[in-house]
Motif scaffolding. Structure first.
Motif, PDB file in Angstrom:
ATOM      1  N   ASN A  49      -8.770 -22.231  55.754  1.00 20.19           N
ATOM      2  CA  ASN A  49      -8.933 -23.503  55.071  1.00 20.19           C
ATOM      3  C   ASN A  49      -7.853 -23.703  54.010  1.00 20.19           C
ATOM      4  O   ASN A  49      -7.428 -24.833  53.739  1.00 20.19           O
ATOM      5  CB  ASN A  49     -10.322 -23.585  54.443  1.00 20.19           C
ATOM      6  N   ALA A  50      -7.387 -22.616  53.432  1.00 17.26           N
ATOM      7  CA  ALA A  50      -6.304 -22.701  52.448  1.00 17.26           C
ATOM      8  C   ALA A  50      -5.019 -23.197  53.099  1.00 17.26           C
ATOM      9  O   ALA A  50      -4.165 -23.791  52.428  1.00 17.26           O
ATOM     10  CB  ALA A  50      -6.064 -21.341  51.802  1.00 17.26           C
ATOM     11  N   LYS A  51      -4.878 -22.989  54.422  1.00 14.39           N
ATOM     12  CA  LYS A  51      -3.702 -23.453  55.158  1.00 14.39           C
ATOM     13  C   LYS A  51      -3.956 -24.810  55.812  1.00 14.39           C
ATOM     14  O   LYS A  51      -3.018 -25.456  56.295  1.00 14.39           O
ATOM     15  CB  LYS A  51      -3.330 -22.449  56.267  1.00 14.39           C
ATOM     16  N   SER A  52      -5.200 -25.239  55.843  1.00 15.73           N
ATOM     17  CA  SER A  52      -5.570 -26.494  56.500  1.00 15.73           C
ATOM     18  C   SER A  52      -6.740 -27.109  55.744  1.00 15.73           C
ATOM     19  O   SER A  52      -7.893 -27.051  56.190  1.00 15.73           O
ATOM     20  CB  SER A  52      -5.942 -26.226  57.968  1.00 15.73           C
ATOM     21  N   ARG A  53      -6.466 -27.713  54.606  1.00 20.70           N
ATOM     22  CA  ARG A  53      -7.492 -28.207  53.690  1.00 20.70           C
ATOM     23  C   ARG A  53      -8.342 -29.327  54.281  1.00 20.70           C
ATOM     24  O   ARG A  53      -9.493 -29.519  53.868  1.00 20.70           O
ATOM     25  CB  ARG A  53      -6.838 -28.702  52.395  1.00 20.70           C
ATOM     26  N   GLU A  54      -7.787 -30.077  55.224  1.00 17.89           N
ATOM     27  CA  GLU A  54      -8.518 -31.216  55.785  1.00 17.89           C
ATOM     28  C   GLU A  54      -9.407 -30.818  56.961  1.00 17.89           C
ATOM     29  O   GLU A  54      -9.998 -31.670  57.606  1.00 17.89           O
ATOM     30  CB  GLU A  54      -7.526 -32.304  56.233  1.00 17.89           C
ATOM     31  N   THR A  55      -9.496 -29.517  57.233  1.00 18.52           N
ATOM     32  CA  THR A  55     -10.286 -29.033  58.367  1.00 18.52           C
ATOM     33  C   THR A  55     -11.620 -28.476  57.900  1.00 18.52           C
ATOM     34  O   THR A  55     -11.697 -27.749  56.909  1.00 18.52           O
ATOM     35  CB  THR A  55      -9.514 -27.940  59.135  1.00 18.52           C
ATOM     36  N   SER A  56     -12.668 -28.798  58.631  1.00 23.87           N
ATOM     37  CA  SER A  56     -13.991 -28.232  58.391  1.00 23.87           C
ATOM     38  C   SER A  56     -14.179 -27.044  59.335  1.00 23.87           C
ATOM     39  O   SER A  56     -14.052 -27.198  60.558  1.00 23.87           O
ATOM     40  CB  SER A  56     -15.075 -29.283  58.658  1.00 23.87           C
ATOM     41  N   PHE A  57     -14.439 -25.879  58.778  1.00 22.71           N
ATOM     42  CA  PHE A  57     -14.663 -24.673  59.580  1.00 22.71           C
ATOM     43  C   PHE A  57     -16.154 -24.362  59.598  1.00 22.71           C
ATOM     44  O   PHE A  57     -16.751 -24.111  58.547  1.00 22.71           O
ATOM     45  CB  PHE A  57     -13.884 -23.499  59.003  1.00 22.71           C
ATOM     46  N   ILE A  58     -16.751 -24.397  60.779  1.00 22.59           N
ATOM     47  CA  ILE A  58     -18.169 -24.086  60.927  1.00 22.59           C
ATOM     48  C   ILE A  58     -18.274 -22.662  61.458  1.00 22.59           C
ATOM     49  O   ILE A  58     -17.984 -22.393  62.626  1.00 22.59           O
ATOM     50  CB  ILE A  58     -18.866 -25.075  61.886  1.00 22.59           C
ATOM     51  N   VAL A  59     -18.662 -21.747  60.595  1.00 24.67           N
ATOM     52  CA  VAL A  59     -18.717 -20.320  60.949  1.00 24.67           C
ATOM     53  C   VAL A  59     -20.117 -20.019  61.484  1.00 24.67           C
ATOM     54  O   VAL A  59     -21.093 -20.055  60.749  1.00 24.67           O
ATOM     55  CB  VAL A  59     -18.400 -19.449  59.723  1.00 24.67           C
ATOM     56  N   VAL A  60     -20.181 -19.719  62.761  1.00 25.85           N
ATOM     57  CA  VAL A  60     -21.465 -19.577  63.461  1.00 25.85           C
ATOM     58  C   VAL A  60     -21.925 -18.125  63.494  1.00 25.85           C
ATOM     59  O   VAL A  60     -21.127 -17.208  63.713  1.00 25.85           O
ATOM     60  CB  VAL A  60     -21.355 -20.118  64.896  1.00 25.85           C
ATOM     61  N   ASP A  61     -23.208 -17.913  63.304  1.00 21.53           N
ATOM     62  CA  ASP A  61     -23.792 -16.586  63.408  1.00 21.53           C
ATOM     63  C   ASP A  61     -24.228 -16.343  64.845  1.00 21.53           C
ATOM     64  O   ASP A  61     -24.962 -17.154  65.431  1.00 21.53           O
ATOM     65  CB  ASP A  61     -25.005 -16.478  62.476  1.00 21.53           C
ATOM     66  N   ALA A  62     -23.786 -15.244  65.433  1.00 22.00           N
ATOM     67  CA  ALA A  62     -24.165 -14.922  66.811  1.00 22.00           C
ATOM     68  C   ALA A  62     -25.667 -14.674  66.909  1.00 22.00           C
ATOM     69  O   ALA A  62     -26.296 -14.192  65.960  1.00 22.00           O
ATOM     70  CB  ALA A  62     -23.394 -13.696  67.291  1.00 22.00           C
ATOM     71  N   PRO A  63     -26.271 -14.965  68.054  1.00 24.97           N
ATOM     72  CA  PRO A  63     -27.730 -14.871  68.182  1.00 24.97           C
ATOM     73  C   PRO A  63     -28.288 -13.480  68.435  1.00 24.97           C
ATOM     74  O   PRO A  63     -29.500 -13.275  68.339  1.00 24.97           O
ATOM     75  CB  PRO A  63     -28.021 -15.780  69.382  1.00 24.97           C
ATOM     76  N   LEU A  64     -27.426 -12.495  68.728  1.00 27.26           N
ATOM     77  CA  LEU A  64     -27.913 -11.171  69.114  1.00 27.26           C
ATOM     78  C   LEU A  64     -27.625 -10.129  68.030  1.00 27.26           C
ATOM     79  O   LEU A  64     -26.643 -10.234  67.307  1.00 27.26           O
ATOM     80  CB  LEU A  64     -27.254 -10.727  70.418  1.00 27.26           C
ATOM     81  N   SER A  65     -28.481  -9.129  67.941  1.00 26.12           N
ATOM     82  CA  SER A  65     -28.295  -8.050  66.972  1.00 26.12           C
ATOM     83  C   SER A  65     -27.307  -7.017  67.502  1.00 26.12           C
ATOM     84  O   SER A  65     -27.285  -6.706  68.696  1.00 26.12           O
ATOM     85  CB  SER A  65     -29.629  -7.350  66.682  1.00 26.12           C
ATOM     86  N   ALA A  66     -26.496  -6.474  66.583  1.00 28.59           N
ATOM     87  CA  ALA A  66     -25.555  -5.409  66.931  1.00 28.59           C
ATOM     88  C   ALA A  66     -25.548  -4.415  65.771  1.00 28.59           C
ATOM     89  O   ALA A  66     -24.947  -4.660  64.734  1.00 28.59           O
ATOM     90  CB  ALA A  66     -24.158  -5.979  67.162  1.00 28.59           C
ATOM     91  N   GLY A  67     -26.249  -3.319  65.930  1.00 26.30           N
ATOM     92  CA  GLY A  67     -26.372  -2.371  64.835  1.00 26.30           C
ATOM     93  C   GLY A  67     -27.407  -2.838  63.819  1.00 26.30           C
ATOM     94  O   GLY A  67     -28.250  -3.688  64.096  1.00 26.30           O
ATOM     95  N   LEU A  68     -27.335  -2.291  62.617  1.00 26.08           N
ATOM     96  CA  LEU A  68     -28.334  -2.585  61.595  1.00 26.08           C
ATOM     97  C   LEU A  68     -28.209  -3.996  61.048  1.00 26.08           C
ATOM     98  O   LEU A  68     -29.215  -4.677  60.826  1.00 26.08           O
ATOM     99  CB  LEU A  68     -28.219  -1.570  60.453  1.00 26.08           C
ATOM    100  N   THR A  69     -26.984  -4.447  60.822  1.00 22.29           N
ATOM    101  CA  THR A  69     -26.792  -5.758  60.198  1.00 22.29           C
ATOM    102  C   THR A  69     -25.847  -6.675  60.958  1.00 22.29           C
ATOM    103  O   THR A  69     -25.748  -7.857  60.640  1.00 22.29           O
ATOM    104  CB  THR A  69     -26.241  -5.594  58.764  1.00 22.29           C
ATOM    105  N   GLY A  70     -25.141  -6.143  61.942  1.00 27.61           N
ATOM    106  CA  GLY A  70     -24.155  -6.947  62.656  1.00 27.61           C
ATOM    107  C   GLY A  70     -24.782  -7.857  63.700  1.00 27.61           C
ATOM    108  O   GLY A  70     -25.963  -7.741  64.044  1.00 27.61           O
ATOM    109  N   ARG A  71     -23.959  -8.770  64.197  1.00 27.54           N
ATOM    110  CA  ARG A  71     -24.396  -9.717  65.215  1.00 27.54           C
ATOM    111  C   ARG A  71     -23.412  -9.690  66.388  1.00 27.54           C
ATOM    112  O   ARG A  71     -22.274  -9.229  66.256  1.00 27.54           O
ATOM    113  CB  ARG A  71     -24.465 -11.142  64.645  1.00 27.54           C
ATOM    114  N   ALA A  72     -23.860 -10.171  67.535  1.00 23.64           N
ATOM    115  CA  ALA A  72     -23.013 -10.161  68.724  1.00 23.64           C
ATOM    116  C   ALA A  72     -23.335 -11.352  69.617  1.00 23.64           C
ATOM    117  O   ALA A  72     -24.446 -11.903  69.586  1.00 23.64           O
ATOM    118  CB  ALA A  72     -23.203  -8.860  69.501  1.00 23.64           C
ATOM    119  N   TRP A  73     -22.355 -11.711  70.424  1.00 24.88           N
ATOM    120  CA  TRP A  73     -22.527 -12.791  71.405  1.00 24.88           C
ATOM    121  C   TRP A  73     -22.995 -12.238  72.741  1.00 24.88           C
ATOM    122  O   TRP A  73     -23.546 -12.966  73.559  1.00 24.88           O
ATOM    123  CB  TRP A  73     -21.200 -13.532  71.583  1.00 24.88           C
ATOM    124  N   PHE A  74     -22.770 -10.945  72.944  1.00 24.22           N
ATOM    125  CA  PHE A  74     -23.137 -10.297  74.197  1.00 24.22           C
ATOM    126  C   PHE A  74     -23.251  -8.812  73.938  1.00 24.22           C
ATOM    127  O   PHE A  74     -22.405  -8.220  73.272  1.00 24.22           O
ATOM    128  CB  PHE A  74     -22.059 -10.580  75.259  1.00 24.22           C
TER     129      PHE A  74
END
Length: 222
Positions: A49-74
């Protein structure tokens, strides 16, 4: 939609960095790597965003668990497990695309981006018949070919024609010890006949460094 992360319940499985989507020049839906979290990956979004101020970044949380606190897509498993996981992931990402479209954002201003496994999933969603929505393109960082059943591959390239009106940016570090840069070069060669592809190589490893952030900013400014 409700996402459960640790002991916290979020009404939305994502974090927005930068302006609200309806007020942004472009919207980038960002998919983190295996074992990462929205909170951590949002730091990379802030650098972009610091390089592209006019852009909206939607940071998505993956739906699956990976380890104790991580997430995964597969995460793998039986064929039935894999199909269920991919369906769940596609539903989440495409649901967010629809949510952004409902805010009045035109499809050509929406990009799906990912890092590592997130890049693989971004590609898989981008060529999926389930998407059926016009998007501006894909931003694939330190990624490669998806490794789950039924995914797009170099031999089949099924669904790649859906990207004919989109653009693709590939960003990869030449010293990446986890996903070799040859994987992105293979994507560049395979996607080239279907859409506009730009490949940016930097000297870093398996991470989003300053060069990668700058490349994304320049791509969005075109």
């Amino acid at each position: 939609m409700v996402a459960v992360i640790g002991y916290f319940v979020l009404s939305k499985p994502y974090e927005v960095v930068g302006p609200a989507p309806e007020r942004a020049q472009n919207v980038v839906i960002m998919l983190h790597g295996y074992g990462d979290t929205t909170g951590n990956f949002a730091n990379a979004a802030r650098r972009m965003n610091a390089k592209s101020r006019e852009t909206s970044f939607i940071v998505v949380d993956a739906p699956l668990s990976a380890g104790l606190t991580g997430r995964a897509w597969f995460t793998g498993g039986t064929l039935e497990d894999c199909e269920e996981q991919i369906a769940q992931t596609h539903e989440r990402v495409i649901g967010i695309v629809d949510e952004v479209l409902a805010k009045g954002v035109s499809g050509d201003r929406i990009y799906i981006a990912g890092f590592s496994q997130g890049a693989q999933m971004a590609l898989d969603v981008g060529v999926s018949e389930k998407l059926q929505r016009p998007i501006g393109g894909l931003i694939l960082m330190s990624g490669g070919w998806p490794n789950w059943p039924g995914a797009v591959g170099a031999k089949t390239m099924e669904g790649a024609e859906l990207l004919s009106d989109a653009r693709v940016l590939l960003v990869h570090g030449s010293k990446d010890p986890i996903v070799g840069i040859a994987d992105s070069r293979s994507l560049e060669k395979a996607l080239g006949p279907y859409t506009s592809v730009e490949m940016v190589e930097h000297e870093g490893g398996h991470r989003i460094n300053t060069d990668a952030s700058r490349a994304v900013g320049a791509f969005l400014a075109e």
